[in-house]
Design a protein around this motif. Structure first.
Motif, short mmCIF file in Angstrom:
data_model
loop_
_atom_site.label_atom_id
_atom_site.label_comp_id
_atom_site.label_asym_id
_atom_site.label_seq_id
_atom_site.Cartn_x
_atom_site.Cartn_y
_atom_site.Cartn_z
N GLY A 1 0.85 -1.22 0.02
CA GLY A 1 -0.05 0.05 0.01
C GLY A 1 0.89 1.27 0.05
O GLY A 1 2.02 1.00 -0.01
N VAL A 2 0.30 2.25 0.01
CA VAL A 2 1.10 3.52 0.00
C VAL A 2 0.51 4.51 1.05
O VAL A 2 -0.69 4.29 1.32
N GLN A 3 1.32 5.51 1.50
CA GLN A 3 0.73 6.45 2.66
C GLN A 3 0.87 7.70 1.72
O GLN A 3 1.91 8.14 1.26
N MET A 4 -0.29 8.74 1.55
CA MET A 4 -0.31 10.16 1.08
C MET A 4 -0.69 11.09 1.95
O MET A 4 -1.79 10.69 2.77
N GLY A 5 0.05 12.05 2.24
CA GLY A 5 -0.32 13.17 3.05
C GLY A 5 -0.46 14.37 2.44
O GLY A 5 -1.77 15.12 2.40
N THR A 6 0.55 14.92 1.55
CA THR A 6 0.52 16.15 0.94
C THR A 6 -0.92 16.12 0.05
O THR A 6 -1.58 17.27 -0.14
N ARG A 7 -0.91 15.03 -0.58
CA ARG A 7 -2.04 14.90 -1.60
C ARG A 7 -3.62 15.23 -0.98
O ARG A 7 -4.49 15.78 -1.82
N PHE A 8 -3.81 14.88 0.17
CA PHE A 8 -4.99 15.16 0.94
C PHE A 8 -5.35 16.73 1.54
O PHE A 8 -6.34 16.99 1.78
N VAL A 9 -4.31 17.22 1.48
CA VAL A 9 -4.37 18.91 2.03
C VAL A 9 -5.34 19.72 1.28
O VAL A 9 -6.08 20.43 1.93
N THR A 10 -5.27 19.44 -0.20
CA THR A 10 -5.88 20.50 -0.82
C THR A 10 -7.39 19.73 -1.22
O THR A 10 -7.85 19.58 -2.12
N THR A 11 -8.03 18.99 -0.23
CA THR A 11 -9.32 18.57 -0.14
C THR A 11 -10.17 19.45 0.67
O THR A 11 -9.88 20.13 1.61
N TYR A 12 -11.47 19.44 0.23
CA TYR A 12 -12.52 20.17 1.18
C TYR A 12 -12.43 19.79 2.54
O TYR A 12 -12.67 20.48 3.52
N GLU A 13 -12.20 18.53 2.78
CA GLU A 13 -12.61 17.85 3.94
C GLU A 13 -11.38 17.83 4.92
O GLU A 13 -11.34 17.82 6.21
N CYS A 14 -10.31 18.35 4.22
CA CYS A 14 -9.21 18.56 5.25
C CYS A 14 -9.16 19.61 6.33
O CYS A 14 -10.03 20.34 5.80
N ASP A 15 -8.94 19.24 7.56
CA ASP A 15 -9.20 20.19 8.76
C ASP A 15 -8.52 21.26 8.88
O ASP A 15 -8.90 22.32 9.66
N ALA A 16 -7.43 21.87 7.89
CA ALA A 16 -6.70 22.77 8.00
C ALA A 16 -7.58 24.14 7.45
O ALA A 16 -8.63 23.87 6.69
N SER A 17 -7.11 25.14 7.72
CA SER A 17 -7.90 26.43 7.08
C SER A 17 -7.42 26.58 5.55
O SER A 17 -6.61 25.72 4.93
N VAL A 18 -8.37 27.32 5.04
CA VAL A 18 -8.32 27.49 3.48
C VAL A 18 -7.07 28.27 3.25
O VAL A 18 -6.47 28.13 2.11
N GLU A 19 -6.58 29.05 4.15
CA GLU A 19 -5.38 29.86 4.01
C GLU A 19 -4.10 28.95 3.70
O GLU A 19 -3.30 28.85 2.99
N PHE A 20 -4.18 27.84 4.48
CA PHE A 20 -3.39 26.93 4.67
C PHE A 20 -3.30 26.13 3.07
O PHE A 20 -2.17 25.91 2.58
N LYS A 21 -4.45 25.68 2.95
CA LYS A 21 -4.63 25.02 1.67
C LYS A 21 -4.30 25.85 0.36
O LYS A 21 -3.56 25.47 -0.54
N ASN A 22 -4.44 27.16 0.35
CA ASN A 22 -3.90 27.84 -0.63
C ASN A 22 -2.63 28.33 -0.79
O ASN A 22 -1.76 28.41 -1.58
N ALA A 23 -1.91 27.84 0.60
CA ALA A 23 -0.48 28.06 0.32
C ALA A 23 0.48 26.79 -0.48
O ALA A 23 1.26 27.08 -1.26
N TYR A 24 -0.51 25.72 -0.54
CA TYR A 24 0.09 24.62 -1.51
C TYR A 24 -0.56 25.15 -2.95
O TYR A 24 0.11 25.01 -3.99
N ILE A 25 -1.75 25.59 -3.07
CA ILE A 25 -2.38 25.91 -4.42
C ILE A 25 -1.52 26.88 -5.08
O ILE A 25 -1.13 26.88 -6.24
N ASN A 26 -0.99 27.85 -4.33
CA ASN A 26 -0.14 29.00 -4.88
C ASN A 26 1.41 28.67 -4.75
O ASN A 26 2.07 29.33 -5.36
N ALA A 27 1.93 27.71 -4.29
CA ALA A 27 3.16 27.32 -4.29
C ALA A 27 3.58 26.89 -5.60
O ALA A 27 3.13 26.40 -6.47
N LYS A 28 5.03 27.50 -6.05
CA LYS A 28 5.64 27.09 -7.03
C LYS A 28 6.93 26.00 -6.87
O LYS A 28 7.10 25.86 -5.34
N LYS A 29 7.30 25.24 -7.77
CA LYS A 29 8.35 24.21 -7.42
C LYS A 29 9.60 24.75 -6.43
O LYS A 29 9.88 24.21 -5.42
#
Length: 364
Positions: free
Chosen positions: A228-256
């Motif tokens: 099996g696999v474990q995935m963490g980062t992939r789940f941050v940008t889901t609606y159900e993730c318990d973090a704030s929208v600002e936290f999720k946007n940090a991922y969405i707005n990030a460059k490599k």
């Protein structure tokens, strides 16, 4: 994808959602993952801050907070719910005991070797124990220690590679050395546990973690012997993730180039998204520091530029001027929010396409 079996627990989809603290993976995310057939995982880190109203101090509030998160998760799902407990936490024993007493399905434990983890089990305990390692050697040490001292073997083992987010079990040069890549580590850990599986007639599934982002990634690591696999980062940008929208946007707005390696106050390298707070730390600007929590055993309070649990709590709440987001190496690939259900569907489609592509190549 074949199901992932850990003892008598069977996850229909072989995906474990990584435990992310402070507050990033709580009952909302964990239950959503469990409802899709994966294994949802609560992070026990920093619960004393989130639930300070339930206890007179950080330790008691952490205990009550974990009980509450497990209760809320159970209300939302009949699926598999685990708890991540870091060995480095000062309240490690309390969190392990609480998880077992509250009948968590699994305890995942890393950030140090959980050599005494089986000692917390009672004769009627049903909680499965899954250590997190970063080498075949560590997996072998744990298996030998547990079998010798407790007549117990891990119910599974997570091997976390250098592309993971948060605190990393590698020296900085190793993070960029292909000899320490997850592709190298997975077969090593599979080989390390094989002798124990044969000798003691117990299956020890290996779960690959760190930088896994697509269905094709899942296929590649299952082909290398992972169950099996474990995935963490992939789940941050889901609606159900318990973090704030600002936290999720940090991922969405990030460059490599924004995803960088930092030196954490707890004495380990970590991977995070660059921001103004981390820039100030680099410039030597220290935050006024006091330590009311004593949350991490290895934290050097006298020389720390900031309190890490406060910084992570601030980020969870959306205050990224006074904190930062831990993230895996592929966090910059996120470009939108989606539901956990949509994510599972996307991963399954990608996986099936990867399998089909291989079949077509072999057929031609």
């Amino acid at each position: 994808m074949n199901p992932l079996q850990i003892g008598n627990l069977v996850a229909a989809v072989p995906i474990v959602q990584g435990g992310m603290g402070v507050g990033i993976s709580l009952s909302g995310l964990a239950s959503a993952v469990a409802n899709e057939g994966g294994i949802g995982v609560l992070s026990s880190a920093g619960l004393g801050l989130l639930y300070k109203h339930l206890g007179g101090d950080y330790i008691s509030a952490s205990i009550e907070g974990l009980k509450e998160e497990l209760r809320k998760a159970r209300e939302k799902t009949k699926g598999i719910i685990g708890v991540n407990v870091m060995v480095a936490m000062s309240n490690y024993a309390d969190m392990v005991k609480t998880a077992i007493a509250s009948k968590a399905d699994i305890i995942f434990s890393g950030a140090g070797l959980p050599l005494d983890l089986p000692s917390f089990l009672k004769t009627d305990s049903h909680t499965k124990l899954v250590p997190i390692v970063s080498s075949g050697r560590a997996a072998k040490i744990i298996c030998q220690k547990w079998q010798t001292e407790y007549r117990y073997l891990p119910d599974a083992i997570v091997v976390e590679g250098p592309k993971a987010g948060g605190h990393l079990g590698f020296k900085v040069p190793q993070l960029f050395d292909n000899n320490y890549s997850l592709e190298h580590l997975v077969p090593q850990v599979v080989d390390s546990v094989k002798e124990f599986e044969i000798k003691y007639n117990k299956k020890i599934p290996v779960i690959a973690a760190g930088g896994i982002y697509t269905g094709n990634d899942i296929k590649n690591f299952l082909n290398l012997g992972a169950a099996g696999v474990q995935m963490g980062t992939r789940f941050v940008t889901t609606y159900e993730c318990d973090a704030s929208v600002e936290f999720k946007n940090a991922y969405i707005n990030a460059k490599k180039e924004d995803v960088e390696i930092i030196q954490s106050p707890v004495g380990m390298p970590g991977r995070a998204i660059a921001n103004e707070f981390l820039d100030k730390v680099k410039m030597g600007l220290k935050q006024p520091i006091r330590c009311p929590f004593k949350c991490i055993k290895t934290c050097e309070v006298s020389s720390s530029p900031y309190c890490i649990i406060t910084a992570l709590y601030n980020a969870f709440k959306g205050n990224l001027k006074n904190g930062y987001a831990f993230a895996g190496a592929n966090a910059y690939l996120a470009n939108k929010l989606l539901s956990v259900k949509e994510l599972f569907e996307e991963l399954k489609v990608q996986y099936d396409q990867a399998v089909k592509s291989v079949s077509e190549r072999l057929g031609s």
